[in-house]
Design a protein around this motif. Sequence first.
Motif, PDB file in Angstrom:
ATOM      1  N   PHE A  79       0.842  -1.190   0.000  1.00 58.12           N
ATOM      2  CA  PHE A  79       0.000   0.000   0.000  1.00 58.12           C
ATOM      3  C   PHE A  79       0.877   1.238   0.000  1.00 58.12           C
ATOM      4  CE2 PHE A  79       0.379  -1.640   4.312  1.00 58.12           C
ATOM      5  CZ  PHE A  79       0.700  -0.533   5.098  1.00 58.12           C
ATOM      6  N   LEU A  80       0.348   2.340  -0.527  1.00 59.46           N
ATOM      7  CA  LEU A  80       1.114   3.573  -0.614  1.00 59.46           C
ATOM      8  C   LEU A  80       1.319   4.159   0.778  1.00 59.46           C
ATOM      9  CD1 LEU A  80      -0.397   5.207  -3.828  1.00 59.46           C
ATOM     10  CD2 LEU A  80       1.673   3.820  -3.599  1.00 59.46           C
ATOM     11  N   PHE A  81       2.452   4.796   0.968  1.00 56.67           N
ATOM     12  CA  PHE A  81       2.873   5.251   2.292  1.00 56.67           C
ATOM     13  C   PHE A  81       1.926   6.286   2.892  1.00 56.67           C
ATOM     14  CE2 PHE A  81       5.428   7.918   5.136  1.00 56.67           C
ATOM     15  CZ  PHE A  81       5.950   6.966   5.979  1.00 56.67           C
ATOM     16  N   ASP A  82       1.478   7.227   2.080  1.00 50.94           N
ATOM     17  CA  ASP A  82       0.522   8.230   2.550  1.00 50.94           C
ATOM     18  C   ASP A  82      -0.258   8.761   1.349  1.00 50.94           C
ATOM     19  OD1 ASP A  82       2.095  10.249   1.281  1.00 50.94           O
ATOM     20  OD2 ASP A  82       3.304  10.503   3.090  1.00 50.94           O
ATOM     21  N   GLU A  83      -1.169   9.697   1.602  1.00 45.77           N
ATOM     22  CA  GLU A  83      -2.054  10.193   0.534  1.00 45.77           C
ATOM     23  C   GLU A  83      -1.380  11.203  -0.386  1.00 45.77           C
ATOM     24  OE1 GLU A  83      -3.057  12.727   4.232  1.00 45.77           O
ATOM     25  OE2 GLU A  83      -2.336  10.690   3.745  1.00 45.77           O
ATOM     26  N   HIS A  84      -0.119  11.550  -0.100  1.00 48.40           N
ATOM     27  CA  HIS A  84       0.584  12.553  -0.915  1.00 48.40           C
ATOM     28  C   HIS A  84       1.598  11.931  -1.876  1.00 48.40           C
ATOM     29  CE1 HIS A  84      -1.244  15.165   2.006  1.00 48.40           C
ATOM     30  NE2 HIS A  84      -0.496  14.694   2.985  1.00 48.40           N
ATOM     31  N   VAL A  85       1.657  10.618  -1.946  1.00 47.28           N
ATOM     32  CA  VAL A  85       2.683   9.947  -2.752  1.00 47.28           C
ATOM     33  C   VAL A  85       2.608  10.357  -4.217  1.00 47.28           C
ATOM     34  CG1 VAL A  85       3.360   7.716  -3.723  1.00 47.28           C
ATOM     35  CG2 VAL A  85       3.050   7.953  -1.255  1.00 47.28           C
ATOM     36  N   ILE A  86       1.445  10.234  -4.824  1.00 48.45           N
ATOM     37  CA  ILE A  86       1.339  10.507  -6.264  1.00 48.45           C
ATOM     38  C   ILE A  86       1.600  11.976  -6.568  1.00 48.45           C
ATOM     39  CG2 ILE A  86      -0.150  10.353  -8.288  1.00 48.45           C
ATOM     40  CD1 ILE A  86       0.790   7.661  -7.171  1.00 48.45           C
ATOM     41  N   SER A  87       1.151  12.870  -5.688  1.00 44.66           N
ATOM     42  CA  SER A  87       1.454  14.293  -5.872  1.00 44.66           C
ATOM     43  C   SER A  87       2.948  14.534  -5.868  1.00 44.66           C
ATOM     44  CB  SER A  87       0.798  15.122  -4.761  1.00 44.66           C
ATOM     45  OG  SER A  87      -0.605  15.074  -4.831  1.00 44.66           O
ATOM     46  N   SER A  88       3.651  13.873  -4.954  1.00 45.10           N
ATOM     47  CA  SER A  88       5.105  14.035  -4.864  1.00 45.10           C
ATOM     48  C   SER A  88       5.799  13.501  -6.110  1.00 45.10           C
ATOM     49  CB  SER A  88       5.642  13.311  -3.628  1.00 45.10           C
ATOM     50  OG  SER A  88       5.070  13.834  -2.450  1.00 45.10           O
ATOM     51  N   ILE A  89       5.322  12.347  -6.584  1.00 43.60           N
ATOM     52  CA  ILE A  89       5.906  11.754  -7.794  1.00 43.60           C
ATOM     53  C   ILE A  89       5.676  12.662  -8.994  1.00 43.60           C
ATOM     54  CG2 ILE A  89       5.653   9.860  -9.439  1.00 43.60           C
ATOM     55  CD1 ILE A  89       7.174   8.983  -6.996  1.00 43.60           C
ATOM     56  N   ALA A  90       4.440  13.122  -9.177  1.00 39.33           N
ATOM     57  CA  ALA A  90       4.116  13.987 -10.313  1.00 39.33           C
ATOM     58  C   ALA A  90       4.935  15.274 -10.279  1.00 39.33           C
ATOM     59  CB  ALA A  90       2.622  14.294 -10.328  1.00 39.33           C
ATOM     60  N   ASP A  91       5.103  15.830  -9.092  1.00 41.10           N
ATOM     61  CA  ASP A  91       5.890  17.065  -8.963  1.00 41.10           C
ATOM     62  C   ASP A  91       7.344  16.823  -9.350  1.00 41.10           C
ATOM     63  OD1 ASP A  91       6.171  19.897  -7.882  1.00 41.10           O
ATOM     64  OD2 ASP A  91       7.605  18.842  -6.610  1.00 41.10           O
ATOM     65  N   LYS A  92       7.877  15.668  -8.990  1.00 43.01           N
ATOM     66  CA  LYS A  92       9.268  15.354  -9.334  1.00 43.01           C
ATOM     67  C   LYS A  92       9.434  15.227 -10.849  1.00 43.01           C
ATOM     68  CE  LYS A  92      13.383  14.441  -7.600  1.00 43.01           C
ATOM     69  NZ  LYS A  92      14.093  15.402  -6.719  1.00 43.01           N
ATOM     70  N   PHE A  93       8.467  14.621 -11.519  1.00 43.13           N
ATOM     71  CA  PHE A  93       8.516  14.549 -12.979  1.00 43.13           C
ATOM     72  C   PHE A  93       8.456  15.945 -13.581  1.00 43.13           C
ATOM     73  CE2 PHE A  93       7.379  10.004 -12.664  1.00 43.13           C
ATOM     74  CZ  PHE A  93       8.153   9.479 -13.686  1.00 43.13           C
ATOM     75  N   GLU A  94       7.575  16.784 -13.059  1.00 44.05           N
ATOM     76  CA  GLU A  94       7.403  18.132 -13.607  1.00 44.05           C
ATOM     77  C   GLU A  94       8.664  18.971 -13.440  1.00 44.05           C
ATOM     78  OE1 GLU A  94       5.023  19.318 -15.310  1.00 44.05           O
ATOM     79  OE2 GLU A  94       3.114  18.379 -14.784  1.00 44.05           O
ATOM     80  N   THR A  95       9.292  18.893 -12.274  1.00 47.22           N
ATOM     81  CA  THR A  95      10.431  19.767 -11.985  1.00 47.22           C
ATOM     82  C   THR A  95      11.739  19.269 -12.588  1.00 47.22           C
ATOM     83  OG1 THR A  95      10.782  18.643  -9.849  1.00 47.22           O
ATOM     84  CG2 THR A  95       9.410  20.626  -9.850  1.00 47.22           C
ATOM     85  N   THR A  96      11.826  17.978 -12.882  1.00 42.45           N
ATOM     86  CA  THR A  96      13.084  17.424 -13.405  1.00 42.45           C
ATOM     87  C   THR A  96      13.020  17.044 -14.874  1.00 42.45           C
ATOM     88  OG1 THR A  96      12.509  15.149 -12.794  1.00 42.45           O
ATOM     89  CG2 THR A  96      13.649  16.494 -11.124  1.00 42.45           C
ATOM     90  N   GLY A  97      11.813  16.849 -15.415  1.00 45.21           N
ATOM     91  CA  GLY A  97      11.692  16.364 -16.787  1.00 45.21           C
ATOM     92  C   GLY A  97      12.178  14.941 -16.953  1.00 45.21           C
ATOM     93  N   ALA A  98      12.169  14.168 -15.865  1.00 49.25           N
ATOM     94  CA  ALA A  98      12.720  12.809 -15.874  1.00 49.25           C
ATOM     95  C   ALA A  98      11.872  11.846 -16.697  1.00 49.25           C
ATOM     96  CB  ALA A  98      12.841  12.294 -14.446  1.00 49.25           C
ATOM     97  N   ASP A  99      12.520  10.784 -17.172  1.00 47.20           N
ATOM     98  CA  ASP A  99      11.826   9.657 -17.792  1.00 47.20           C
ATOM     99  C   ASP A  99      11.418   8.635 -16.731  1.00 47.20           C
ATOM    100  OD1 ASP A  99      12.345  10.501 -20.564  1.00 47.20           O
ATOM    101  OD2 ASP A  99      14.432   9.995 -20.109  1.00 47.20           O
ATOM    102  N   MET A 100      12.185   8.567 -15.653  1.00 43.71           N
ATOM    103  CA  MET A 100      11.927   7.642 -14.554  1.00 43.71           C
ATOM    104  C   MET A 100      12.181   8.347 -13.228  1.00 43.71           C
ATOM    105  SD  MET A 100      14.058   4.192 -13.423  1.00 43.71           S
ATOM    106  CE  MET A 100      13.598   3.153 -14.813  1.00 43.71           C
ATOM    107  N   VAL A 101      11.268   8.116 -12.289  1.00 45.26           N
ATOM    108  CA  VAL A 101      11.451   8.594 -10.915  1.00 45.26           C
ATOM    109  C   VAL A 101      11.333   7.386  -9.996  1.00 45.26           C
ATOM    110  CG1 VAL A 101      10.460   9.966  -9.036  1.00 45.26           C
ATOM    111  CG2 VAL A 101      10.577  10.928 -11.358  1.00 45.26           C
TER     112      VAL A 101
END
Length: 264
Positions: free
Chosen positions: A94-116
């Motif tokens: 199960f996901l650690f908390d309710e903010h996991v996907i927001s954190s992941i999406a923000d990391k993609f947005e700020t880094t332009g990564a292909d993988m996080v």
Amino acid sequence: MKVSVITTCYNRGRTIAQAAGSVLSQDYDNLEYIVVDGKSTDNTLEELKRELAAHKGRDVKVISEPDNGLYEGLNKGIRMATGDIIGIGHSDDFLFDEHVISSIADKFETTGADMVYANGIYVDEHDTSEVVRVWRSGQYEMKNVKKGWLPLHPTVFIRRDTMLRLGLYDERYKISADSDLLVRYLYDNKDLKVAYLDRFVVVMRMGGLSTDLRKFLSKWREDFIMYRSHGIFPFFALPLKILRKVPQFFIKIKEKNNESQTLK
């Protein structure tokens, strides 16, 4: 940015509701949840239906049909997905908390990564507040892949167009297809842009010792074949891969009290 999370399951009536609920309760709106069931014969679908009813309005797709295991199910889910980003949510996790996907999406947005990728916690199979092992992935360096380093698979999120370009899970592997995919992406492809999110995103149940031992031996055999197929010396990579995990059992001694208080 749309994120698709895929869960495969078979006879997971005991854990599917928690797994699904942790995804559906995320505070990120642009989220697609796909459940690929292998035609369960227990109460899995009933438990899933009950959980979905508690989260009406979410974008959810469910299919239930016989398959040949985990990786065929994941590949089905990826082909069904319409999100920009693909993540895996196993039915025992199960996901650690309710903010996991927001954190992941923000990391993609700020880094332009292909993988996080991020960090994960292993907990007791029957008491999920009991932390057994802490996996902090650390920063990615391509040279370390041939030394046994890989991120924790359930913490990895990848752009869908990247997966379609580099290939999905190799279903010839029954246990090591996730490692094969990660080695293929992180070692064989020099242009992949990778970002590390230094936070916990997933909680995973650990099974019993006898089950783990059987899986360990089978995985050792498949990993040997997998590493060799990528031109990596398995007698070097495999022992180092195992040794890298040993400190994770000691990290939890220092962090157990803090982390276990936040587990659901």
